[in-house]
Design a protein around this motif. Structure first.
Motif, PDB file in Angstrom:
ATOM      1  N   MET A 182       0.878  -1.221   0.032  1.00  0.00           N
ATOM      2  CA  MET A 182      -0.089   0.044  -0.075  1.00  0.00           C
ATOM      3  C   MET A 182       0.871   1.318   0.082  1.00  0.00           C
ATOM      4  SD  MET A 182      -3.136  -0.940   2.329  1.00  0.00           S
ATOM      5  CE  MET A 182      -4.150   0.721   1.658  1.00  0.00           C
ATOM      6  N   TRP A 183       2.130   1.182   0.307  1.00  0.00           N
ATOM      7  CA  TRP A 183       2.955   2.437   0.234  1.00  0.00           C
ATOM      8  C   TRP A 183       4.467   2.160  -0.468  1.00  0.00           C
ATOM      9  CZ3 TRP A 183       7.526   1.770   3.619  1.00  0.00           C
ATOM     10  CH2 TRP A 183       7.262   0.965   4.566  1.00  0.00           C
ATOM     11  N   LEU A 184       4.675   0.909  -0.871  1.00  0.00           N
ATOM     12  CA  LEU A 184       5.904   0.788  -1.530  1.00  0.00           C
ATOM     13  C   LEU A 184       5.922   0.365  -3.059  1.00  0.00           C
ATOM     14  CD1 LEU A 184       8.057  -1.583   1.134  1.00  0.00           C
ATOM     15  CD2 LEU A 184       8.320   1.038   0.350  1.00  0.00           C
ATOM     16  N   ASP A 185       4.650  -0.180  -3.323  1.00  0.00           N
ATOM     17  CA  ASP A 185       4.281  -0.197  -4.706  1.00  0.00           C
ATOM     18  C   ASP A 185       4.220   0.906  -5.647  1.00  0.00           C
ATOM     19  OD1 ASP A 185       3.647  -1.348  -7.190  1.00  0.00           O
ATOM     20  OD2 ASP A 185       1.761  -1.933  -6.793  1.00  0.00           O
ATOM     21  N   TRP A 186       5.386   1.395  -5.979  1.00  0.00           N
ATOM     22  CA  TRP A 186       5.480   2.933  -6.709  1.00  0.00           C
ATOM     23  C   TRP A 186       4.697   2.608  -7.972  1.00  0.00           C
ATOM     24  CZ3 TRP A 186      10.323   5.817  -4.745  1.00  0.00           C
ATOM     25  CH2 TRP A 186      10.071   5.901  -3.258  1.00  0.00           C
ATOM     26  N   SER A 187       4.626   1.627  -8.566  1.00  0.00           N
ATOM     27  CA  SER A 187       4.070   1.516  -9.895  1.00  0.00           C
ATOM     28  C   SER A 187       2.523   1.946  -9.741  1.00  0.00           C
ATOM     29  CB  SER A 187       4.071   0.027 -10.490  1.00  0.00           C
ATOM     30  OG  SER A 187       3.251  -0.841  -9.501  1.00  0.00           O
ATOM     31  N   ASP A 188       1.989   1.739  -8.628  1.00  0.00           N
ATOM     32  CA  ASP A 188       0.619   2.466  -8.529  1.00  0.00           C
ATOM     33  C   ASP A 188       0.705   3.792  -7.854  1.00  0.00           C
ATOM     34  OD1 ASP A 188      -1.891   2.678  -7.751  1.00  0.00           O
ATOM     35  OD2 ASP A 188      -1.664   1.391  -5.889  1.00  0.00           O
ATOM     36  N   GLN A 189       0.150   4.652  -8.486  1.00  0.00           N
ATOM     37  CA  GLN A 189       0.114   6.014  -7.970  1.00  0.00           C
ATOM     38  C   GLN A 189      -0.360   6.492  -6.548  1.00  0.00           C
ATOM     39  OE1 GLN A 189      -2.193   7.314 -11.794  1.00  0.00           O
ATOM     40  NE2 GLN A 189      -0.646   8.283 -12.383  1.00  0.00           N
ATOM     41  N   ALA A 190      -1.516   5.603  -6.454  1.00  0.00           N
ATOM     42  CA  ALA A 190      -1.990   5.857  -4.983  1.00  0.00           C
ATOM     43  C   ALA A 190      -1.125   5.600  -4.051  1.00  0.00           C
ATOM     44  CB  ALA A 190      -3.076   5.372  -4.800  1.00  0.00           C
ATOM     45  N   SER A 191      -0.246   4.486  -4.441  1.00  0.00           N
ATOM     46  CA  SER A 191       0.686   3.677  -3.391  1.00  0.00           C
ATOM     47  C   SER A 191       1.921   4.920  -3.117  1.00  0.00           C
ATOM     48  CB  SER A 191       1.124   2.591  -3.793  1.00  0.00           C
ATOM     49  OG  SER A 191       2.177   2.103  -2.956  1.00  0.00           O
ATOM     50  N   LEU A 192       2.481   5.463  -4.091  1.00  0.00           N
ATOM     51  CA  LEU A 192       3.231   6.584  -4.215  1.00  0.00           C
ATOM     52  C   LEU A 192       2.840   7.626  -3.294  1.00  0.00           C
ATOM     53  CD1 LEU A 192       5.982   7.437  -4.837  1.00  0.00           C
ATOM     54  CD2 LEU A 192       5.221   8.246  -7.075  1.00  0.00           C
ATOM     55  N   ARG A 233      -6.954  12.416  -4.154  1.00  0.00           N
ATOM     56  CA  ARG A 233      -7.284  13.017  -5.422  1.00  0.00           C
ATOM     57  C   ARG A 233      -6.434  13.190  -6.643  1.00  0.00           C
ATOM     58  NH1 ARG A 233     -11.068  15.435  -1.642  1.00  0.00           N
ATOM     59  NH2 ARG A 233      -9.817  17.465  -1.956  1.00  0.00           N
ATOM     60  N   LYS A 234      -5.155  13.978  -5.963  1.00  0.00           N
ATOM     61  CA  LYS A 234      -4.092  14.346  -6.880  1.00  0.00           C
ATOM     62  C   LYS A 234      -3.314  13.006  -7.543  1.00  0.00           C
ATOM     63  CE  LYS A 234      -2.402  18.690  -4.746  1.00  0.00           C
ATOM     64  NZ  LYS A 234      -1.410  19.282  -4.098  1.00  0.00           N
ATOM     65  N   ALA A 235      -3.412  11.852  -6.694  1.00  0.00           N
ATOM     66  CA  ALA A 235      -2.801  10.705  -7.359  1.00  0.00           C
ATOM     67  C   ALA A 235      -3.184  10.246  -8.438  1.00  0.00           C
ATOM     68  CB  ALA A 235      -2.905   9.475  -6.117  1.00  0.00           C
ATOM     69  N   LYS A 236      -4.421  10.518  -8.949  1.00  0.00           N
ATOM     70  CA  LYS A 236      -5.042  10.308 -10.197  1.00  0.00           C
ATOM     71  C   LYS A 236      -4.358  10.938 -11.341  1.00  0.00           C
ATOM     72  CE  LYS A 236      -9.571   9.861  -7.989  1.00  0.00           C
ATOM     73  NZ  LYS A 236     -11.081  10.401  -8.061  1.00  0.00           N
ATOM     74  N   ILE A 237      -3.513  11.916 -11.240  1.00  0.00           N
ATOM     75  CA  ILE A 237      -2.798  12.694 -12.018  1.00  0.00           C
ATOM     76  C   ILE A 237      -1.195  12.926 -11.846  1.00  0.00           C
ATOM     77  CG2 ILE A 237      -4.893  14.094 -13.065  1.00  0.00           C
ATOM     78  CD1 ILE A 237      -3.772  16.329 -11.452  1.00  0.00           C
ATOM     79  N   LEU A 238      -0.854  11.861 -10.833  1.00  0.00           N
ATOM     80  CA  LEU A 238       0.496  11.925 -10.440  1.00  0.00           C
ATOM     81  C   LEU A 238       1.437  11.348 -11.440  1.00  0.00           C
ATOM     82  CD1 LEU A 238       2.208  12.467  -7.829  1.00  0.00           C
ATOM     83  CD2 LEU A 238       2.103   9.950  -7.475  1.00  0.00           C
ATOM     84  N   LYS A 239       2.600  12.208 -11.843  1.00  0.00           N
ATOM     85  CA  LYS A 239       3.515  11.789 -12.832  1.00  0.00           C
ATOM     86  C   LYS A 239       4.892  12.010 -11.996  1.00  0.00           C
ATOM     87  CE  LYS A 239       0.733  12.648 -16.958  1.00  0.00           C
ATOM     88  NZ  LYS A 239       0.751  13.365 -18.076  1.00  0.00           N
ATOM     89  N   TRP A 240       5.846  11.374 -12.361  1.00  0.00           N
ATOM     90  CA  TRP A 240       6.947  11.674 -12.124  1.00  0.00           C
ATOM     91  C   TRP A 240       7.806  12.778 -13.150  1.00  0.00           C
ATOM     92  CZ3 TRP A 240       9.829   9.628  -8.242  1.00  0.00           C
ATOM     93  CH2 TRP A 240       9.492   8.469  -7.468  1.00  0.00           C
TER      94      TRP A 240
END
Length: 296
Positions: free
Chosen positions: A28-38, A218-225
């Motif tokens: 839930m917090w280490l799977d950085w392939s998931d935007q919500a997790s990151l 909510r921001k996680a939906k548009i999160l990008k590196w």
């Protein structure tokens, strides 16, 4: 006042649950392939919840260490060992900085080249200005990652007003007070600023210490590196986000060293002058250099 006390102890009790949940649900917090997790990782890294997990862990370790002093000595040896190990390794960055500066001078002034090429085959070729600006990074490695090591070695400058005139136990009481009320709060404060300062230069949209978990979700939906790669000059060093990582690493190591110093001061105060410097791993210049060491 009462509400504040209740809130404080509620967070201490919740720290056990939060820690257990984080350990049992790492995805839930280490799977950085998931935007919500990151985004959860970013939020909780500078959150009240994380602070109370660390604070409660410190309280538990301290209470157990006061009961079993040998366990506390073990914590001191581990934490000081981390500081010494990291510091001794990254101190070599000072030598790399000198050698690279010599190469830059030779390539630029003697061979009159505009680039330095490193490697074989598809070699790394970068402008002289890139290598010159990168020297700042070596200096930052020494400053950020060798600070705790220097503290263990007793190498920092100290302003002594009353310290030398008081008894051994009074000195250790002063050290304990300084660890709790100066080193730890400053480390926590710098961490709070440095953590979100780092992530504002790694991802978009920007994150802030005032953002709630709901807003960040909510921001996680548009999160990008969006890693910062802009240098101060067109061909200059473009890895300045590394400096921001070093600030976070620096504050973390200072906090750990504050714990080690508090534990050492407590144990030396309890056991008396015969425990002064017990298990302390300090560097030595070798036989015959005692006089020189005594001046530093």
């Amino acid at each position: 006042m009462l509400n504040g006390i209740v809130w404080f102890f509620q967070n201490i009790l919740m720290a056990f649950y939060n820690f257990g949940f984080a350990v049992t649900h790492p995805q839930m917090w280490l799977d950085w392939s998931d935007q919500a997790s990151l985004m959860r990782f970013i939020y909780y890294g500078g959150s009240i919840e994380f602070f109370f997990v660390v604070f409660t862990g410190f309280l538990v370790l301290t209470a157990f260490g006061m009961w079993k002093n040998q366990f506390m000595w073990g914590c001191v040896r581990v934490l000081e060992g981390i500081s010494n190990g990291v510091g001794r390794f990254f101190a070599w960055a000072g030598l790399l900085m000198v050698l690279q500066q010599i190469i830059i001078v030779f390539v630029q002034r003697i061979f009159t080249q505009a680039q330095i090429t490193f490697g074989f085959g598809p070699a790394l070729a970068l402008d002289i200005s890139w290598w010159a600006e990168e020297l700042k990074f070596y200096n930052a490695l020494v400053v950020a990652l060798c600070a705790s090591y220097t503290f263990v070695q007793g190498g920092h400058v100290r302003v002594d007003l009353v310290y030398s005139a008081v008894s051994f136990r009074a000195k250790r009481a002063i050290d304990m007070f300084g660890s709790i009320f100066f080193m730890m709060p400053v480390a926590v404060l710098v961490w709070m600023y440095a953590w979100f300062f780092l992530w504002r230069h790694l991802v978009t949209p920007k994150v802030s210490a005032t953002d709630t978990i709901e807003l960040l979700s909510r921001k996680a939906k548009i999160l990008k590196w969006n890693v910062e790669t802009i240098g101060f000059s067109p061909n200059g060093f473009n890895g300045y986000f590394l400096f921001k990582i070093l600030i976070v690493a620096f504050t973390g190591m200072v906090f750990l060293q504050a714990i080690a110093f508090f534990y050492r001061s407590y144990l030396e105060r309890k056991e008396g002058p015969e425990s002064d410097g017990k298990y302390l791993d300090r560097d030595s210049l070798g036989a015959g250099e005692e006089a020189y060491e005594g001046t530093h």
